[in-house]
Motif scaffolding. Structure first.
Motif, PDB file in Angstrom:
ATOM      1  N   ASP A  15     -15.726  -6.856   5.479  1.00 58.72           N
ATOM      2  CA  ASP A  15     -16.730  -7.405   6.396  1.00 58.72           C
ATOM      3  C   ASP A  15     -16.819  -8.918   6.296  1.00 58.72           C
ATOM      4  O   ASP A  15     -16.844  -9.632   7.286  1.00 58.72           O
ATOM      5  CB  ASP A  15     -18.127  -6.846   6.074  1.00 58.72           C
ATOM      6  N   ARG A  16     -16.864  -9.385   5.055  1.00 58.77           N
ATOM      7  CA  ARG A  16     -16.964 -10.833   4.860  1.00 58.77           C
ATOM      8  C   ARG A  16     -15.698 -11.534   5.335  1.00 58.77           C
ATOM      9  O   ARG A  16     -15.758 -12.633   5.874  1.00 58.77           O
ATOM     10  CB  ARG A  16     -17.232 -11.152   3.397  1.00 58.77           C
ATOM     11  N   ALA A  17     -14.547 -10.889   5.132  1.00 55.71           N
ATOM     12  CA  ALA A  17     -13.281 -11.495   5.557  1.00 55.71           C
ATOM     13  C   ALA A  17     -13.270 -11.676   7.075  1.00 55.71           C
ATOM     14  O   ALA A  17     -12.727 -12.654   7.593  1.00 55.71           O
ATOM     15  CB  ALA A  17     -12.108 -10.629   5.112  1.00 55.71           C
ATOM     16  N   LYS A  18     -13.891 -10.747   7.771  1.00 57.22           N
ATOM     17  CA  LYS A  18     -13.935 -10.827   9.230  1.00 57.22           C
ATOM     18  C   LYS A  18     -14.624 -12.100   9.680  1.00 57.22           C
ATOM     19  O   LYS A  18     -14.278 -12.686  10.694  1.00 57.22           O
ATOM     20  CB  LYS A  18     -14.701  -9.621   9.778  1.00 57.22           C
ATOM     21  N   LYS A  19     -15.608 -12.523   8.905  1.00 59.89           N
ATOM     22  CA  LYS A  19     -16.396 -13.695   9.308  1.00 59.89           C
ATOM     23  C   LYS A  19     -15.702 -15.013   8.983  1.00 59.89           C
ATOM     24  O   LYS A  19     -16.225 -16.074   9.287  1.00 59.89           O
ATOM     25  CB  LYS A  19     -17.773 -13.644   8.636  1.00 59.89           C
ATOM     26  N   ALA A  53      -6.472  -6.991   5.037  1.00 62.41           N
ATOM     27  CA  ALA A  53      -5.518  -7.670   4.150  1.00 62.41           C
ATOM     28  C   ALA A  53      -6.203  -8.821   3.403  1.00 62.41           C
ATOM     29  O   ALA A  53      -5.926  -9.071   2.230  1.00 62.41           O
ATOM     30  CB  ALA A  53      -4.328  -8.194   4.954  1.00 62.41           C
ATOM     31  N   VAL A  54      -7.111  -9.503   4.089  1.00 63.19           N
ATOM     32  CA  VAL A  54      -7.765 -10.656   3.470  1.00 63.19           C
ATOM     33  C   VAL A  54      -8.824 -10.198   2.458  1.00 63.19           C
ATOM     34  O   VAL A  54      -8.907 -10.724   1.349  1.00 63.19           O
ATOM     35  CB  VAL A  54      -8.398 -11.574   4.551  1.00 63.19           C
ATOM     36  N   GLY A  55      -9.614  -9.194   2.839  1.00 67.64           N
ATOM     37  CA  GLY A  55     -10.656  -8.703   1.929  1.00 67.64           C
ATOM     38  C   GLY A  55     -10.054  -8.140   0.650  1.00 67.64           C
ATOM     39  O   GLY A  55     -10.458  -8.487  -0.466  1.00 67.64           O
ATOM     40  N   VAL A  56      -9.058  -7.283   0.812  1.00 70.08           N
ATOM     41  CA  VAL A  56      -8.412  -6.679  -0.359  1.00 70.08           C
ATOM     42  C   VAL A  56      -7.660  -7.756  -1.145  1.00 70.08           C
ATOM     43  O   VAL A  56      -7.711  -7.796  -2.379  1.00 70.08           O
ATOM     44  CB  VAL A  56      -7.461  -5.534   0.070  1.00 70.08           C
ATOM     45  N   GLY A  57      -7.005  -8.656  -0.407  1.00 75.14           N
ATOM     46  CA  GLY A  57      -6.278  -9.746  -1.065  1.00 75.14           C
ATOM     47  C   GLY A  57      -7.216 -10.616  -1.902  1.00 75.14           C
ATOM     48  O   GLY A  57      -6.865 -11.056  -2.992  1.00 75.14           O
ATOM     49  N   ALA A  58      -8.422 -10.847  -1.386  1.00 77.39           N
ATOM     50  CA  ALA A  58      -9.386 -11.696  -2.095  1.00 77.39           C
ATOM     51  C   ALA A  58      -9.770 -11.052  -3.423  1.00 77.39           C
ATOM     52  O   ALA A  58      -9.853 -11.724  -4.462  1.00 77.39           O
ATOM     53  CB  ALA A  58     -10.625 -11.905  -1.225  1.00 77.39           C
ATOM     54  N   ILE A  59     -10.004  -9.749  -3.381  1.00 76.79           N
ATOM     55  CA  ILE A  59     -10.383  -9.048  -4.615  1.00 76.79           C
ATOM     56  C   ILE A  59      -9.219  -9.070  -5.616  1.00 76.79           C
ATOM     57  O   ILE A  59      -9.403  -9.340  -6.802  1.00 76.79           O
ATOM     58  CB  ILE A  59     -10.815  -7.611  -4.294  1.00 76.79           C
TER      59      ILE A  59
END
Ligand code: ARG
Length: 581
Positions: free
Chosen positions: A406-410, A422-428
């Motif tokens: 959700d946060r990656a979407k923003k 990809a971005v949310g999981v990548g960030a974690i």
């Protein structure tokens, strides 16, 4: 599988030093060559003269000058300049030609591959290992992320890798779980639930609350576990249900993380698989005189009480976690051969336990010390609270992953769902892999998703930037398949930011090799961060497309090579590189 095209000039320099050393009386030396952080100290620096000074009794400065002279006599083609600095360091600079050759090799994609130093070696690496009917904790998440990255790295340098998942699907907790389901649960409700695990965990928590009030429940639970071990039909049936319900959750998580296992058809060998393989191990311990009885229980005592004793059999005749681990490792040695390396990626709170386990396996004569490795990770802290199943103070991993997406979407204007994932999981993942595994992590969303600093999204954004420039280049008649051919070295005057980027590009293969040998994915992460920063500095300062052809082509080559290395590096860390962000 992971091709890398960088020339490994550092290895070449090491071997040159090895050849020069004996003629100056330096013996038995393994020359160390480092990458100076500050480019004014050259591209490589070695302390060989400081070490050699001690063994030869020569003044390190004099010795360094002698080595420099010998190296210069050898006319090493890739070296431009050698300098000696106090108190005896030797700094070396790579030639512009070599830097540009390396660049072209990366872009052409047909240079050297990552040195296959691991060829012929075989490893079982076990990671994730969550428990059935208990939540998949942040600790299991760390193990999954770090274990997967280490497995990728070992594979990249040529090891044969078996990826295993030691599921906690056996043990006295199933007595509690079965008792709880039978007493307070509703099977149909669990069966039809989207999140069966949440119900199972609530039941487990309830068991502990009730058992506080009525300790008799513990006996009931023990009874059920005994039944389970003896093959009682009802106990087995409910246990199997717990396994199936749990896999519903685990499958979803592994899919989301893009992580897989190779053993036992991708499920890994859980603890229950070893139920019938423990008896021979207990006998072997007995025969080798390693078991002692104490108050009815059987334990391994260690020479000189190096560690506290390790319990193998309880006084009621039931087995333990350790008994199953021993049976597991016996199975691995039998299956993959006595030279197998066995790695467990498990939280550092189990350090003492793994020391006891490894020592026992050596006492049994199964393995040598260096074959057993515990990669430990630290804790995640969310405002100081440690998560525990027992108190019900549980952070659900699904919720964390969902929030990350959700946060990656923003982060962008119109980030597609796929990219956000990809971005949310990548960030974690990046947040875990950017530091040494054993460090604790203070979990902070802003940190995780910052575009300004050391984060997964920053790396992915830099990659997407390189791709966007290359896409634009095509509209100005630049063919990406021929990048790297259309500039002459003589037409290029290197700017210092360009040179910094080029020298970083020469290090990739070596960094992957070192990270693999040390089981240290953070070395790849910190390299990639340096590379991305160097690229962004270059990008902010210099125009790329609005330049005459040779400079434009050179800068596009730098862009393509940077993108390629970031993508390859991220993929080793298990992180995707979306084309657009
Ligand atoms: N299931 C265990 C836990 O959640 C971790 C298992 C680690 N691996 C092992 N071979 N003991 O704590």
């Amino acid at each position: 599988m992971y091709n890398c095209f960088a020339m490994n000039t550092k290895q070449q320099l090491v071997s040159e030093l090895r050849e020069v050393a004996p003629s100056l009386g330096i013996k038995d030396i393994n020359p160390q060559v480092e990458y100076p952080a500050d480019s004014s100290h050259g591209d490589y620096s070695t302390n060989i003269a400081l070490i050699g000074g001690k063994s030869t009794g020569k003044n390190p400065m004099d010795l360094a000058l002698e080595i420099k002279e010998k190296l210069e006599e050898r006319k090493i083609a890739f070296l431009e300049k050698i300098e000696v600095v106090k108190p005896g360091f030797i700094n070396c600079w790579i030639t512009k030609e070599e830097l540009l050759n390396n660049l072209i090799n990366i872009v052409k994609g047909d240079g050297e591959i990552i040195p296959q130093n691991g060829e012929g070696r075989e490893v079982v690496i076990e990671y994730s290992s969550p428990n059935i009917a208990k939540p998949f904790t942040i600790g299991h998440l760390r193990s999954t992320i770090i274990g997967d990255a280490v497995a990728n790295l070992l594979e990249a340098i040529g090891w044969k890798v078996h990826r295993d998942n030691h599921l906690g699907d056996w043990g006295t907790q199933f007595g509690k779980q079965i008792y709880a389901i039978k007493t307070w649960g509703n099977e149909e409700e669990i069966e039809n639930s989207e999140h069966p695990m949440k119900i199972l965990v609530d039941l487990y928590v309830k068991f502990h609350e009730e058992a506080e009030k009525n300790p008799k429940l513990e006996d009931e639970a023990r009874e059920w576990f005994k039944k389970l071990e003896n093959g009682d039909e009802e106990a087995r049936r409910l246990w199997q249900k717990c396994v199936d319900w749990s896999w519903k959750e685990f499958d979803r998580i592994y899919n989301e993380l893009g992580v897989r296992f190779t053993e036992n058809d991708g499920k890994g060998y859980g603890e229950s698989f070893f139920d019938d393989k423990m008896a021979p191990v207990v006998s072997e311990l007995e025969e080798k005189g390693l078991l002692k009885e104490s108050e009815g229980a059987k334990l391994v005592f260690f020479p000189q009480d190096k560690y506290p004793p390790l319990m193998i059999m309880k006084k009621d005749g039931t087995t333990l976690y350790a008994t199953r681990d021993l049976a597991t490792d016996k199975f691995r040695v039998d299956q993959y051969g006595k030279d197998i390396t066995i790695i467990n990626e498990v939280g550092s709170e189990q350090s003492l336990y793994f020391q006891q386990l490894f020592e026992t396996e050596q006492l049994l004569g199964w393995v040598k010390k260096e074959q057993r490795i515990h990669i430990k990770h630290g804790l995640y802290r969310f405002k100081d609270e440690r998560m525990s199943t027992r108190t019900g103070n549980v952070v659900w991993l699904d919720d964390v992953l969902e929030e990350a997406v959700d946060r990656a979407k923003k982060l962008g204007e119109d980030v597609s769902n796929e990219t956000a994932k990809a971005v949310g999981v990548g960030a974690i993942k990046w947040n875990d892999l950017k530091r040494e595994a054993k460090q604790d992590i203070l979990f902070d969303w802003d940190d995780l998703l910052t575009m300004q600093g050391n984060s997964g999204p920053y790396l992915q954004y830099t990659f997407a930037r390189t791709q966007s420039i290359l896409r634009k280049a095509e509209t100005v008649n630049f063919k990406s398949d021929s990048i790297g051919f259309k500039f002459q070295s003589s037409e290029i005057t290197l700017q210092s930011e360009e040179r910094d980027l080029l020298r970083l590009l020469t290090r990739f293969a070596d960094t992957v090799g070192e990270a693999a040998e040390k089981y240290a994915p953070q070395l790849v992460a910190s390299y990639l961060f340096d590379l991305a920063q160097a690229y962004n500095l270059f990008y902010q300062k210099f125009p790329i497309l609005k330049k005459e052809e040779s400079v434009r082509n050179f800068r596009l080559s730098l862009t393509a090579a940077t993108g390629q290395v970031i993508k390859q590096g991220l993929s080793l860390l298990g992180i995707e590189s979306p084309e657009r962000m």
